[in-house]
Design a protein around this motif. Structure first.
Motif, PDB file in Angstrom:
ATOM      1  N   THR A 361       8.612  27.078   6.195  1.00  0.00           N
ATOM      2  CA  THR A 361       8.493  25.630   6.338  1.00  0.00           C
ATOM      3  C   THR A 361       7.916  25.054   5.058  1.00  0.00           C
ATOM      4  O   THR A 361       6.835  25.456   4.616  1.00  0.00           O
ATOM      5  CB  THR A 361       7.578  25.262   7.524  1.00  0.00           C
ATOM      6  OG1 THR A 361       8.147  25.782   8.724  1.00  0.00           O
ATOM      7  CG2 THR A 361       7.441  23.756   7.646  1.00  0.00           C
ATOM      8  N   GLU A 362       8.664  24.134   4.449  1.00  0.00           N
ATOM      9  CA  GLU A 362       8.212  23.472   3.225  1.00  0.00           C
ATOM     10  C   GLU A 362       7.679  22.086   3.583  1.00  0.00           C
ATOM     11  O   GLU A 362       8.340  21.335   4.317  1.00  0.00           O
ATOM     12  CB  GLU A 362       9.364  23.348   2.232  1.00  0.00           C
ATOM     13  CG  GLU A 362      10.036  24.662   1.889  1.00  0.00           C
ATOM     14  CD  GLU A 362       9.079  25.680   1.268  1.00  0.00           C
ATOM     15  OE1 GLU A 362       8.159  25.248   0.551  1.00  0.00           O
ATOM     16  OE2 GLU A 362       9.266  26.889   1.502  1.00  0.00           O
ATOM     17  N   THR A 363       6.499  21.764   3.079  1.00  0.00           N
ATOM     18  CA  THR A 363       5.861  20.492   3.428  1.00  0.00           C
ATOM     19  C   THR A 363       5.673  19.617   2.189  1.00  0.00           C
ATOM     20  O   THR A 363       5.569  20.121   1.070  1.00  0.00           O
ATOM     21  CB  THR A 363       4.492  20.723   4.091  1.00  0.00           C
ATOM     22  OG1 THR A 363       3.633  21.427   3.176  1.00  0.00           O
ATOM     23  CG2 THR A 363       4.648  21.530   5.371  1.00  0.00           C
ATOM     24  N   THR A 364       5.665  18.329   2.405  1.00  0.00           N
ATOM     25  CA  THR A 364       5.443  17.350   1.336  1.00  0.00           C
ATOM     26  C   THR A 364       4.490  16.269   1.837  1.00  0.00           C
ATOM     27  O   THR A 364       4.323  16.072   3.042  1.00  0.00           O
ATOM     28  CB  THR A 364       6.752  16.684   0.893  1.00  0.00           C
ATOM     29  OG1 THR A 364       7.259  15.889   1.982  1.00  0.00           O
ATOM     30  CG2 THR A 364       7.797  17.702   0.500  1.00  0.00           C
ATOM     31  N   LYS A 365       3.906  15.573   0.905  1.00  0.00           N
ATOM     32  CA  LYS A 365       3.081  14.410   1.234  1.00  0.00           C
ATOM     33  C   LYS A 365       3.085  13.479   0.040  1.00  0.00           C
ATOM     34  O   LYS A 365       3.423  13.878  -1.086  1.00  0.00           O
ATOM     35  CB  LYS A 365       1.660  14.811   1.622  1.00  0.00           C
ATOM     36  CG  LYS A 365       0.996  15.809   0.708  1.00  0.00           C
ATOM     37  CD  LYS A 365      -0.313  16.277   1.294  1.00  0.00           C
ATOM     38  CE  LYS A 365      -0.911  17.454   0.519  1.00  0.00           C
ATOM     39  NZ  LYS A 365      -0.124  18.683   0.658  1.00  0.00           N
ATOM     40  N   GLY A 366       2.697  12.219   0.290  1.00  0.00           N
ATOM     41  CA  GLY A 366       2.711  11.268  -0.807  1.00  0.00           C
ATOM     42  C   GLY A 366       2.109   9.934  -0.415  1.00  0.00           C
ATOM     43  O   GLY A 366       1.781   9.691   0.750  1.00  0.00           O
ATOM     44  N   VAL A 367       1.982   9.075  -1.415  1.00  0.00           N
ATOM     45  CA  VAL A 367       1.459   7.718  -1.230  1.00  0.00           C
ATOM     46  C   VAL A 367       2.324   6.772  -2.051  1.00  0.00           C
ATOM     47  O   VAL A 367       3.064   7.186  -2.947  1.00  0.00           O
ATOM     48  CB  VAL A 367      -0.019   7.609  -1.667  1.00  0.00           C
ATOM     49  CG1 VAL A 367      -0.924   8.438  -0.763  1.00  0.00           C
ATOM     50  CG2 VAL A 367      -0.176   8.048  -3.127  1.00  0.00           C
ATOM     51  N   GLY A 368       2.228   5.492  -1.752  1.00  0.00           N
ATOM     52  CA  GLY A 368       3.005   4.514  -2.503  1.00  0.00           C
ATOM     53  C   GLY A 368       2.533   3.106  -2.232  1.00  0.00           C
ATOM     54  O   GLY A 368       1.598   2.882  -1.453  1.00  0.00           O
ATOM     55  N   PHE A 369       3.173   2.159  -2.886  1.00  0.00           N
ATOM     56  CA  PHE A 369       2.905   0.744  -2.630  1.00  0.00           C
ATOM     57  C   PHE A 369       4.217  -0.012  -2.643  1.00  0.00           C
ATOM     58  O   PHE A 369       5.222   0.449  -3.184  1.00  0.00           O
ATOM     59  CB  PHE A 369       1.923   0.159  -3.656  1.00  0.00           C
ATOM     60  CG  PHE A 369       2.490   0.014  -5.044  1.00  0.00           C
ATOM     61  CD1 PHE A 369       3.191  -1.131  -5.416  1.00  0.00           C
ATOM     62  CD2 PHE A 369       2.332   1.015  -5.992  1.00  0.00           C
ATOM     63  CE1 PHE A 369       3.724  -1.269  -6.687  1.00  0.00           C
ATOM     64  CE2 PHE A 369       2.858   0.887  -7.270  1.00  0.00           C
ATOM     65  CZ  PHE A 369       3.553  -0.258  -7.619  1.00  0.00           C
ATOM     66  N   ARG A 370       4.209  -1.184  -2.019  1.00  0.00           N
ATOM     67  CA  ARG A 370       5.387  -2.030  -1.956  1.00  0.00           C
ATOM     68  C   ARG A 370       5.002  -3.483  -2.216  1.00  0.00           C
ATOM     69  O   ARG A 370       3.868  -3.902  -1.936  1.00  0.00           O
ATOM     70  CB  ARG A 370       6.057  -1.944  -0.581  1.00  0.00           C
ATOM     71  CG  ARG A 370       6.577  -0.570  -0.209  1.00  0.00           C
ATOM     72  CD  ARG A 370       7.804  -0.197  -1.036  1.00  0.00           C
ATOM     73  NE  ARG A 370       8.381   1.052  -0.565  1.00  0.00           N
ATOM     74  CZ  ARG A 370       7.998   2.249  -0.994  1.00  0.00           C
ATOM     75  NH1 ARG A 370       7.047   2.348  -1.921  1.00  0.00           N
ATOM     76  NH2 ARG A 370       8.563   3.349  -0.524  1.00  0.00           N
ATOM     77  N   TYR A 371       5.963  -4.244  -2.753  1.00  0.00           N
ATOM     78  CA  TYR A 371       5.807  -5.681  -2.965  1.00  0.00           C
ATOM     79  C   TYR A 371       7.020  -6.376  -2.348  1.00  0.00           C
ATOM     80  O   TYR A 371       8.160  -5.930  -2.533  1.00  0.00           O
ATOM     81  CB  TYR A 371       5.711  -6.009  -4.456  1.00  0.00           C
ATOM     82  CG  TYR A 371       5.576  -7.487  -4.741  1.00  0.00           C
ATOM     83  CD1 TYR A 371       4.331  -8.106  -4.720  1.00  0.00           C
ATOM     84  CD2 TYR A 371       6.696  -8.261  -5.028  1.00  0.00           C
ATOM     85  CE1 TYR A 371       4.202  -9.467  -4.971  1.00  0.00           C
ATOM     86  CE2 TYR A 371       6.578  -9.623  -5.279  1.00  0.00           C
ATOM     87  CZ  TYR A 371       5.331 -10.210  -5.242  1.00  0.00           C
ATOM     88  OH  TYR A 371       5.210 -11.568  -5.490  1.00  0.00           O
ATOM     89  N   LEU A 372       6.792  -7.458  -1.617  1.00  0.00           N
ATOM     90  CA  LEU A 372       7.879  -8.215  -0.989  1.00  0.00           C
ATOM     91  C   LEU A 372       8.593  -9.018  -2.069  1.00  0.00           C
ATOM     92  O   LEU A 372       8.223 -10.140  -2.386  1.00  0.00           O
ATOM     93  CB  LEU A 372       7.319  -9.124   0.098  1.00  0.00           C
ATOM     94  CG  LEU A 372       8.345  -9.930   0.915  1.00  0.00           C
ATOM     95  CD1 LEU A 372       9.337  -9.011   1.623  1.00  0.00           C
ATOM     96  CD2 LEU A 372       7.623 -10.826   1.928  1.00  0.00           C
TER      97      LEU A 372
END
Length: 403
Positions: A361-372
């Protein structure tokens, strides 16, 4: 264009509220002057400047809605590539949005029809991979009919990982060079959010290995150059927005059958079933859930085998007859314009040597941001950073990361 064959993802010296969008606008500035009038009619007394057009008159924030919809301008999207499979690179695409035609009866019923979207783009990376594509998605007769398609040319330098019984995987470099086409038409069933259609995929590629001695790990059928397949597709779509959804479900099942009678060199099939769900959690949070299964039995060329498609994992790193993935994403709408998100996923690839139970099982994680970036379209844009056991990458996202 998504993962397998579906074909349909800032400068720090600037103030934060403009940082995420200045790159999106940089190339578009060249289009700001508009077209000159063909006659001598004087312009309106209060003609808005380009700078005014890309700002919301209510909150005065940068917003591309009027530029894209009223003035039919292009959203110029820089393509920033940090994909470990092909190295760093970049390019640009021009995307156009057009309100779909809608009858008065449909408007009176309160039905929301997604906009028509079309455009073109090109990119190149440091390992010599390059490509160009023209694509579009259109809605007809009050969204009773849907069409999406793409045509492109690419040359990709990638790696394939063999599956050994006793030794570790061997990384084999190869090149694919040629044309591809994806076409799909769907018809809505009555007033249900259910669409049934057909798809055609055509690929004509020349494949070659970087080291000729590596041919021992393949069969002749693995180097088939033409793949042409037809198949049905069924979709259940209750999303409130096809660009950046905040509620609803998209459930899709699709299959493609490749055979010599259709112009294909090999006989094989590809199947995919996936569900994307969006659940509002109070006024500021949206939970997204994804489940995705893909398989390709038969004499499938090695480069058309499905691979784990998760942010943070290099394309083709975990490739086999079948793959399965789950992913979750939590979006926090901090303000009307800005949102932050965190996500994580897991996937397995199995079929040639390992069973599902034996596959890792390969796992990933992350963060990000968005602008409208376009409030009238509900379109968000931003950046994700994701990492896995062996890889990490940045992703410039326009709309949802899931396709």
């Amino acid at each position: 264009m998504d993962g397998h064959d579906d074909g349909w993802s800032t400068t720090r010296a600037l103030p934060m509220r403009h940082a995420a969008i200045c790159l999106l606008l940089g190339c578009a500035a060249a289009l700001a002057t508009g077209a000159a009038s063909a006659d001598d009619t004087p312009p309106p007394e209060k003609k808005e400047s380009f700078w005014q057009l890309i700002h919301d008159p209510d909150d005065h924030a940068i917003d591309m809605s009027r530029w894209l919809l009223q003035h039919k301008g292009a959203l110029i999207v820089p393509i920033i590539i940090t994909e470990p499979a092909v190295g760093n690179g970049g390019g640009a695409s021009a995307v156009f949005f057009q309100p779909a035609k809608q009858s008065q009866a449909s408007k009176d019923s309160g039905e929301h029809i997604p906009p028509n979207i079309y455009g073109f783009g090109a990119a190149k990376t440091q390992n010599g991979t390059y490509g160009a594509v023209a694509a579009g998605e259109f809605h007809f007769r009050d969204d009773q009919w849907r069409y999406k398609g793409a045509v492109g040319k690419a040359s990709a330098n990638l790696d394939f990982y063999t599956k050994g019984l006793f030794l570790g995987p061997r990384k084999i470099g190869y090149n694919l060079d040629g044309w591809f086409s994806f076409q799909q038409v769907s018809r809505r069933l009555g007033s249900l959010p259910l669409y049934i259609g057909a798809r055609w995929i055509y690929i004509d590629l020349d494949s070659s290995l970087n080291v000729e001695g590596n041919h021992q790990f393949f069969k002749p059928r693995d180097f088939a150059s033409r793949a042409s397949g037809l198949g049905p597709v069924i979709e259940w779509d209750t999303r409130d927005n096809t660009l950046t959804p905040s509620r609803g479900v998209l459930a899709t099942a699709e299959s493609t059958f490749y055979a010599p009678g259709l112009g294909s060199d090999n006989t094989f099939q590809s199947y995919r079933a996936h569900v994307l769900g969006y659940i509002p959690m109070g006024p500021r949070f949206v939970l997204g859930l994804r489940a995705d299964y893909r398989t390709a039995p038969g004499s499938t060329p090695f480069y058309q085998l499905p691979s784990i498609d998760l942010r943070g994992i290099s394309y083709g790193r975990y490739q086999d007859r079948s793959v399965g993935m789950v992913e979750a994403e939590l979006r926090w709408n901090m303000t009307r314009r800005w949102a932050a998100l965190a996500f994580g996923g897991a996937g397995r690839a199995w079929g040639r040597r390992n069973s599902f139970d034996d596959a890792s099982t390969e796992t990933t994680k992350g963060v990000g941001f968005r602008y409208l970036i376009a409030s009238a379209l509900g379109l968000y844009a931003g950046v994700d950073w994701a990492w896995a056991r062996d890889d990490h990458a940045w992703y410039l996202q326009v709309g949802s990361a899931w396709r």
